[in-house]
Design a protein around this motif. Structure first.
Motif, PDB file in Angstrom:
ATOM      1  N   ILE A   3      84.531  22.522  87.562  1.00 34.11           N
ATOM      2  CA  ILE A   3      83.905  21.420  88.315  1.00 34.11           C
ATOM      3  C   ILE A   3      84.502  20.074  87.874  1.00 34.11           C
ATOM      4  CG2 ILE A   3      81.719  20.302  88.946  1.00 34.11           C
ATOM      5  CD1 ILE A   3      81.547  23.247  89.598  1.00 34.11           C
TER       6      ILE A   3
ATOM      7  N   LYS B 273      92.419  28.603  81.826  1.00 33.01           N
ATOM      8  CA  LYS B 273      92.692  29.898  81.168  1.00 33.01           C
ATOM      9  C   LYS B 273      92.493  31.083  82.110  1.00 33.01           C
ATOM     10  CE  LYS B 273      88.277  31.020  79.089  1.00 33.01           C
ATOM     11  NZ  LYS B 273      87.437  31.173  77.939  1.00 33.01           N
TER      12      LYS B 273
ATOM     13  N   ASP C 161      96.744  29.862  81.353  1.00 33.02           N
ATOM     14  CA  ASP C 161      97.337  29.257  80.159  1.00 33.02           C
ATOM     15  C   ASP C 161      96.280  28.422  79.429  1.00 33.02           C
ATOM     16  OD1 ASP C 161      99.238  28.713  78.267  1.00 33.02           O
ATOM     17  OD2 ASP C 161     100.615  27.643  79.603  1.00 33.02           O
TER      18      ASP C 161
ATOM     19  N   GLY D 140      84.360  23.058  79.362  1.00 34.31           N
ATOM     20  CA  GLY D 140      83.051  23.677  79.267  1.00 34.31           C
ATOM     21  C   GLY D 140      82.378  23.643  77.902  1.00 34.31           C
TER      22      GLY D 140
ATOM     23  N   SER E   5      76.021  17.914  88.138  1.00 29.32           N
ATOM     24  CA  SER E   5      75.951  16.506  88.534  1.00 29.32           C
ATOM     25  C   SER E   5      76.549  15.602  87.458  1.00 29.32           C
ATOM     26  CB  SER E   5      74.492  16.110  88.821  1.00 29.32           C
ATOM     27  OG  SER E   5      74.032  16.825  89.949  1.00 29.32           O
TER      28      SER E   5
HETATM   29  C1  LIG Z   1      73.423  30.584  83.900  1.00 31.10           C
HETATM   30  C2  LIG Z   1      73.738  29.172  84.268  1.00 31.10           C
HETATM   31  C3  LIG Z   1      72.984  28.525  85.238  1.00 31.10           C
HETATM   32  C4  LIG Z   1      73.264  27.215  85.572  1.00 31.10           C
HETATM   33  N1  LIG Z   1      72.505  26.608  86.514  1.00 31.10           N
HETATM   34  C5  LIG Z   1      72.806  25.338  86.861  1.00 31.10           C
HETATM   35  C6  LIG Z   1      72.062  24.681  87.859  1.00 31.10           C
HETATM   36  O1  LIG Z   1      71.123  25.230  88.446  1.00 31.10           O
HETATM   37  N2  LIG Z   1      72.412  23.419  88.192  1.00 31.10           N
HETATM   38  C7  LIG Z   1      73.453  22.782  87.590  1.00 31.10           C
HETATM   39  O2  LIG Z   1      73.761  21.643  87.931  1.00 31.10           O
HETATM   40  N3  LIG Z   1      74.161  23.362  86.621  1.00 31.10           N
HETATM   41  C8  LIG Z   1      73.851  24.621  86.235  1.00 31.10           C
HETATM   42  N4  LIG Z   1      74.565  25.222  85.278  1.00 31.10           N
HETATM   43  C9  LIG Z   1      75.576  24.447  84.533  1.00 31.10           C
HETATM   44  C10 LIG Z   1      76.862  24.285  85.259  1.00 31.10           C
HETATM   45  O3  LIG Z   1      77.441  25.525  85.571  1.00 31.10           O
HETATM   46  C11 LIG Z   1      77.787  23.483  84.328  1.00 31.10           C
HETATM   47  O4  LIG Z   1      77.110  22.371  83.825  1.00 31.10           O
HETATM   48  C12 LIG Z   1      78.991  23.001  85.082  1.00 31.10           C
HETATM   49  O5  LIG Z   1      79.702  24.120  85.556  1.00 31.10           O
HETATM   50  C13 LIG Z   1      79.874  22.157  84.153  1.00 31.10           C
HETATM   51  O6  LIG Z   1      81.130  22.032  84.695  1.00 31.10           O
HETATM   52  P1  LIG Z   1      82.406  21.853  83.751  1.00 31.10           P
HETATM   53  O7  LIG Z   1      83.559  21.782  84.687  1.00 31.10           O
HETATM   54  O8  LIG Z   1      82.158  20.762  82.785  1.00 31.10           O
HETATM   55  O9  LIG Z   1      82.483  23.170  82.871  1.00 31.10           O
HETATM   56  P2  LIG Z   1      82.613  24.676  83.303  1.00 31.10           P
HETATM   57  O10 LIG Z   1      82.100  24.903  84.668  1.00 31.10           O
HETATM   58  O11 LIG Z   1      82.068  25.500  82.210  1.00 31.10           O
HETATM   59  O12 LIG Z   1      84.199  24.906  83.387  1.00 31.10           O
HETATM   60  C14 LIG Z   1      85.024  24.981  82.276  1.00 31.10           C
HETATM   61  C15 LIG Z   1      86.367  25.527  82.751  1.00 31.10           C
HETATM   62  O13 LIG Z   1      87.264  25.505  81.651  1.00 31.10           O
HETATM   63  C16 LIG Z   1      87.926  26.730  81.590  1.00 31.10           C
HETATM   64  N5  LIG Z   1      88.320  26.947  80.200  1.00 31.10           N
HETATM   65  C17 LIG Z   1      87.539  27.319  79.166  1.00 31.10           C
HETATM   66  N6  LIG Z   1      88.262  27.409  78.054  1.00 31.10           N
HETATM   67  C18 LIG Z   1      89.529  27.085  78.378  1.00 31.10           C
HETATM   68  C19 LIG Z   1      90.718  27.014  77.649  1.00 31.10           C
HETATM   69  N7  LIG Z   1      90.776  27.331  76.350  1.00 31.10           N
HETATM   70  N8  LIG Z   1      91.847  26.633  78.291  1.00 31.10           N
HETATM   71  C20 LIG Z   1      91.831  26.354  79.630  1.00 31.10           C
HETATM   72  N9  LIG Z   1      90.707  26.428  80.369  1.00 31.10           N
HETATM   73  C21 LIG Z   1      89.569  26.785  79.752  1.00 31.10           C
HETATM   74  C22 LIG Z   1      86.927  27.748  82.084  1.00 31.10           C
HETATM   75  O14 LIG Z   1      87.553  28.936  82.512  1.00 31.10           O
HETATM   76  C23 LIG Z   1      86.296  26.976  83.231  1.00 31.10           C
HETATM   77  O15 LIG Z   1      87.004  27.130  84.416  1.00 31.10           O
HETATM   78  C24 LIG Z   1      74.306  26.525  84.922  1.00 31.10           C
HETATM   79  C25 LIG Z   1      75.078  27.173  83.954  1.00 31.10           C
HETATM   80  C26 LIG Z   1      74.800  28.484  83.630  1.00 31.10           C
HETATM   81  C27 LIG Z   1      75.642  29.137  82.588  1.00 31.10           C
END
Ligand SMILES: Cc1cc2nc3c(=O)[nH]c(=O)nc-3n(C[C@H](O)[C@H](O)[C@H](O)COP(=O)(O)OP(=O)(O)OC[C@H]3O[C@@H](n4cnc5c(N)ncnc54)[C@H](O)[C@@H]3O)c2cc1C
Length: 394
Positions: free
Chosen positions: A14, A35, A124, A156, A303
């Protein structure tokens, strides 16, 4: 104006693609390293609320989000025999025009499409970051080392970038006293677009169905006062742990446990927030869950990631030096993050009351919800937190 021309983003879920969109908008090159071997599809339902709706609109993806919305408009709590105890509309939690629910994979697809100028490198990961005064040299598992003006960790909750630039995760974890699991299971109840919740003290089994995906999603949530290492154990051990906690709980729980055995997208983790004094160190900065995960109990992680991406790119474009831009990003985001992290504990109390009395009291409140909402008395902490930032503030 900006000193940054070339940005490496770790993570393409996201936060990463949203940032890539805004960097492209400001004429800054973005390379994303992810990754996973390919764009992620499927996943559970997530929410866009408040100011994240405005960001989606400014990105030109809001219509796409509306078109892919899950259509879930009602939540019911049920007893052990599946009889409805309370039923409420999702509009009770946040105003309908300021809240949208979508499957994570659908949103990831829309955000990727909104960053056509970015370079996505799948399969990667970064292995080392060497900071210099004028940039960062990143080494990769599968490619040559390369220099960038800035590296953004959008990878994440268990961020690799955070580990490389700030150190191991434990000092930054705030365990909220629960574990959560989610997986695709069979829709044995013939659900419509809806959510059903079944509680025993300290435990929740939930099922939801949306026309956007095959089968149903099952969520198991249980309180646990102290941290353990079960979230880092192999999935087989986590499934065994869930059997110990949920076996014989009633309603659909045994069927959920049995379906989870074979579910390909089984997810298990602790309910944890990330709490850091600083989100940047030199020319490495954290975004989304990597820097300030509010936990699924807040329902605001998506969000925060979207709004964070907008603000970070905005500050990079406004400043001609990196440090003041990153400091301004933190200043603007801190109160918004704090407000949204604060709603996780009430979220957990709502989803998994500790006692039978607590469950009955919650259901009683839900039954009175429409009346309380009409009288303007329903708790609107979530709706308020989702609006608690001015996007164009200086
Ligand atoms: C069970 C569950 C329910 C949820 N329900 C809600 C909800 O109702 N409403 C809401 O707003 N949020 C919810 N969330 C939270 C939401 O999914 C996250 O807050 C949101 O996805 C954060 O986005 P992000 O891009 O920061 O991280 P993430 O979506 O976690 O993405 C991280 C990305 O980094 C990649 N990555 C990880 N390690 C590496 C690495 N070493 N090298 C390269 N890439 C890597 C991963 O593969 C992934 O694609 C929920 C989460 C979970 C687990």
């Amino acid at each position: 104006m900006t000193a940054v021309r070339n940005v490496l983003i770790s993570g393409a879920s996201i936060a990463g693609p949203a940032l890539a969109h805004w960097l492209g908008h400001h004429g800054i090159r973005a390379v994303l390293v992810e990754k996973a071997p390919a764009r992620r599809t499927g996943g559970y339902a997530i929410d866009l609320r408040g100011k994240a709706i405005d960001v989606a609109e400014r990105m030109g993806v809001l219509e796409g989000v509306r078109a892919a919305a899950t259509g879930i408009e009602h939540v019911s709590t049920v007893d052990a025999r599946g009889r409805i105890r309370a039923r409420f509309g999702t509009g009770l939690v946040a105003p309908e025009d300021r809240s949208l629910e979508i499957l994570r994979g659908d949103l990831v697809g829309l955000l990727h499409d909104a960053a056509p100028g970015a370079e996505f490198r799948y399969g990667d990961t970064i292995t080392e970051l060497r900071q210099r005064d004028d940039g960062v040299v990143a080494s990769f598992q599968g490619a040559q080392a390369e220099g960038f003006d800035l590296v953004v960790g959008a990878d994440g909750l268990h961020s690799n970038t955070r580990a490389l630039a700030f150190g191991p995760e434990p000092p930054f974890r705030r365990f909220l006293g629960a574990h959560v699991s989610i997986a695709t299971v069979g829709d044995h109840l013939g659900l419509g677009d809806e959510v059903r919740l079944f509680n025993r003290p300290g435990r929740l089994a939930a099922l939801y169905r949306t026309h956007r995906a095959e089968g149903a999603k099952a969520l198991l949530l249980h309180r646990r006062p102290t941290e353990s290492d079960i979230d880092r154990r192999p999935p087989a051990e986590q499934r065994r742990h869930l059997r110990d906690v949920f076996d014989g709980m009633g309603w659909e729980t045994d069927r959920i446990l049995s379906d989870m055995e074979g579910s390909p997208d089984f997810y298990f983790d602790s309910v944890t927030q990330i709490d850091m004094d600083a989100w940047h160190r030199g020319r490495v900065v954290l975004l989304g869950d990597a820097g300030y995960c509010p936990s699924p109990m807040s329902g605001q992680g998506t969000s925060l990631a979207l709004v964070g991406a907008y603000v970070l790119a905005d500050e990079l474009a406004r400043h001609d030096a990196v440090e003041p831009a990153l400091a301004a990003y933190e200043r603007r985001m801190r109160p918004f993050v704090a407000a949204n992290q604060a709603i996780a504990a009430p979220g957990l109390a709502f989803l998994a009351p500790r006692t039978a009395f607590g469950i009955a009291a919650r259901d009683g409140m839900l039954k009175a919800g429409p009346l309380l909402a009409f009288l303007g008395r329903f708790d609107t902490k979530l709706a308020k937190a989702s609006e608690a930032i001015a996007l164009d503030a200086r």
